[in-house]
Design a protein around this motif. Structure first.
Motif, short mmCIF file in Angstrom:
data_model
loop_
_atom_site.label_atom_id
_atom_site.label_comp_id
_atom_site.label_asym_id
_atom_site.label_seq_id
_atom_site.Cartn_x
_atom_site.Cartn_y
_atom_site.Cartn_z
N TYR A 75 0.69 -1.19 -0.28
CA TYR A 75 -0.09 0.11 0.02
C TYR A 75 0.92 1.17 0.05
CZ TYR A 75 -4.20 -2.68 1.22
OH TYR A 75 -5.32 -3.52 1.34
N THR A 76 0.37 2.27 -0.77
CA THR A 76 0.91 3.63 -0.58
C THR A 76 -0.10 4.48 0.26
OG1 THR A 76 0.02 4.66 -2.46
CG2 THR A 76 1.98 3.46 -2.67
N ALA A 77 0.26 5.22 1.32
CA ALA A 77 -0.38 6.14 2.12
C ALA A 77 -0.07 7.64 1.81
CB ALA A 77 -0.57 5.68 3.40
N GLY A 78 -0.93 8.34 1.41
CA GLY A 78 -0.63 10.00 1.48
C GLY A 78 -1.55 10.55 2.30
N TYR A 79 -1.12 11.56 3.11
CA TYR A 79 -1.89 12.12 4.32
C TYR A 79 -1.98 13.48 3.98
CZ TYR A 79 -0.82 7.85 7.00
OH TYR A 79 -0.86 6.56 7.52
N ASP A 80 -1.36 14.20 2.87
CA ASP A 80 -1.44 15.69 2.76
C ASP A 80 -2.19 15.95 1.68
OD1 ASP A 80 0.52 16.23 5.04
OD2 ASP A 80 1.78 15.18 3.84
N SER A 81 -2.90 17.22 1.85
CA SER A 81 -3.56 17.96 0.77
C SER A 81 -2.48 18.36 -0.41
CB SER A 81 -4.23 19.28 1.14
OG SER A 81 -4.31 20.17 0.17
N PRO A 82 -2.81 18.38 -1.56
CA PRO A 82 -1.68 18.75 -2.69
C PRO A 82 -1.34 20.05 -2.40
CG PRO A 82 -3.96 17.75 -3.50
CD PRO A 82 -4.05 17.98 -2.19
N PHE A 83 -1.99 20.80 -1.53
CA PHE A 83 -1.50 22.10 -1.48
C PHE A 83 -0.55 22.46 -0.44
CE2 PHE A 83 -6.02 22.27 -3.10
CZ PHE A 83 -5.71 22.84 -4.06
N LYS A 84 -0.33 21.43 0.30
CA LYS A 84 0.79 21.38 1.70
C LYS A 84 2.06 21.25 0.93
CE LYS A 84 2.10 19.59 5.77
NZ LYS A 84 1.91 18.50 6.91
N ILE A 85 2.84 22.27 1.22
CA ILE A 85 4.33 22.42 0.44
C ILE A 85 5.39 21.90 1.58
CG2 ILE A 85 6.08 24.03 -0.32
CD1 ILE A 85 3.15 24.00 -1.90
N LEU A 86 5.52 21.99 2.52
CA LEU A 86 6.52 21.53 3.38
C LEU A 86 6.13 20.56 4.36
CD1 LEU A 86 8.02 24.86 4.41
CD2 LEU A 86 8.86 23.14 2.70
N PHE A 87 6.95 19.44 4.86
CA PHE A 87 6.80 18.69 5.97
C PHE A 87 5.59 17.51 5.57
CE2 PHE A 87 7.94 22.44 8.11
CZ PHE A 87 9.23 22.33 8.36
N ARG A 88 5.69 17.20 4.31
CA ARG A 88 4.65 16.05 3.80
C ARG A 88 4.97 14.80 4.36
NH1 ARG A 88 1.37 18.02 -0.01
NH2 ARG A 88 1.31 15.67 -0.98
N HIS A 89 4.08 13.79 4.56
CA HIS A 89 3.98 12.71 5.19
C HIS A 89 3.58 11.55 4.21
CE1 HIS A 89 4.33 10.09 8.84
NE2 HIS A 89 3.26 9.42 8.09
N ASN A 90 4.33 10.82 3.72
CA ASN A 90 3.88 9.53 2.77
C ASN A 90 4.51 8.19 3.54
OD1 ASN A 90 3.66 11.55 0.47
ND2 ASN A 90 5.77 11.96 0.86
N GLU A 91 3.79 7.42 3.46
CA GLU A 91 4.22 6.10 3.76
C GLU A 91 4.01 4.79 2.63
OE1 GLU A 91 2.78 6.64 8.31
OE2 GLU A 91 1.66 5.14 7.27
N VAL A 92 4.67 3.73 2.70
CA VAL A 92 4.46 2.51 2.19
C VAL A 92 4.35 1.35 3.39
CG1 VAL A 92 5.82 2.87 0.00
CG2 VAL A 92 6.98 1.87 2.04
N TRP A 93 3.29 0.32 3.16
CA TRP A 93 2.92 -0.55 3.92
C TRP A 93 3.07 -2.02 3.30
CZ3 TRP A 93 -2.73 1.13 5.52
CH2 TRP A 93 -2.69 2.60 6.27
N TYR A 94 3.49 -2.80 4.13
CA TYR A 94 3.46 -4.32 3.95
C TYR A 94 2.48 -4.88 4.78
CZ TYR A 94 6.54 -4.70 -0.06
OH TYR A 94 7.38 -4.29 -1.50
N VAL A 95 1.52 -5.84 4.50
CA VAL A 95 0.68 -6.32 5.40
C VAL A 95 1.36 -7.69 6.04
CG1 VAL A 95 -1.62 -7.54 5.65
CG2 VAL A 95 -1.29 -5.57 4.16
N ALA A 96 1.40 -7.63 7.30
CA ALA A 96 2.08 -8.82 7.84
C ALA A 96 0.82 -9.96 7.91
CB ALA A 96 1.95 -8.52 9.79
#
Length: 118
Positions: A90-111
């Motif tokens: 999975y990819t996970a994006g937490y921020d609005s496209p308008f947020k410029i700094l300190f963006r948070h993205n993740e990748v997940w593998y399921v246990a």
């Protein structure tokens, strides 16, 4: 905008093969009767409760950034003998496209369910 926005990525079997992407938007559990989609390609579904292994990274993420971070996470899980489903991530994006700094993205593998406590 809901957060996180998830994409399930099933990598293609070769360098010239396309990956399969499925996008998920979060609906609050209190929304017990969401409106029915008008587009046949949109469905309402629930993901099961699951444990995931996660890798965080910042910046404006592109597909290549997610793939690179998924590879790093997958290699770390193999090195540490963690039992996970490597057939997708999975990819996970937490921020609005308008947020410029300190963006948070993740990748997940399921246990895997029989992996025990982590």
């Amino acid at each position: 905008m809901t957060a996180p926005v998830l994409n399930r990525v099933i990598p293609g079997p070769g360098p010239a093969c396309k990956s399969n992407f499925t996008m998920f938007f979060y609906l609050a559990p209190s929304l017990t009767n969401p409106p029915e989609p008008t587009d046949k390609t949109v469905v309402i579904t629930s993901l099961p409760e699951q444990k995931v292994f996660t890798r965080y990274f910042g910046g404006f993420a592109r597909e290549a950034d997610y793939v690179e971070n998924a590879e790093v996470l997958g290699k770390a899980l193999i090195r540490d003998s963690r039992d996970f489903d490597a057939s997708f991530f999975y990819t996970a994006g937490y921020d609005s496209p308008f947020k410029i700094l300190f963006r948070h993205n993740e990748v997940w593998y399921v246990a895997k369910t029989d992996a025990g406590e982590i």
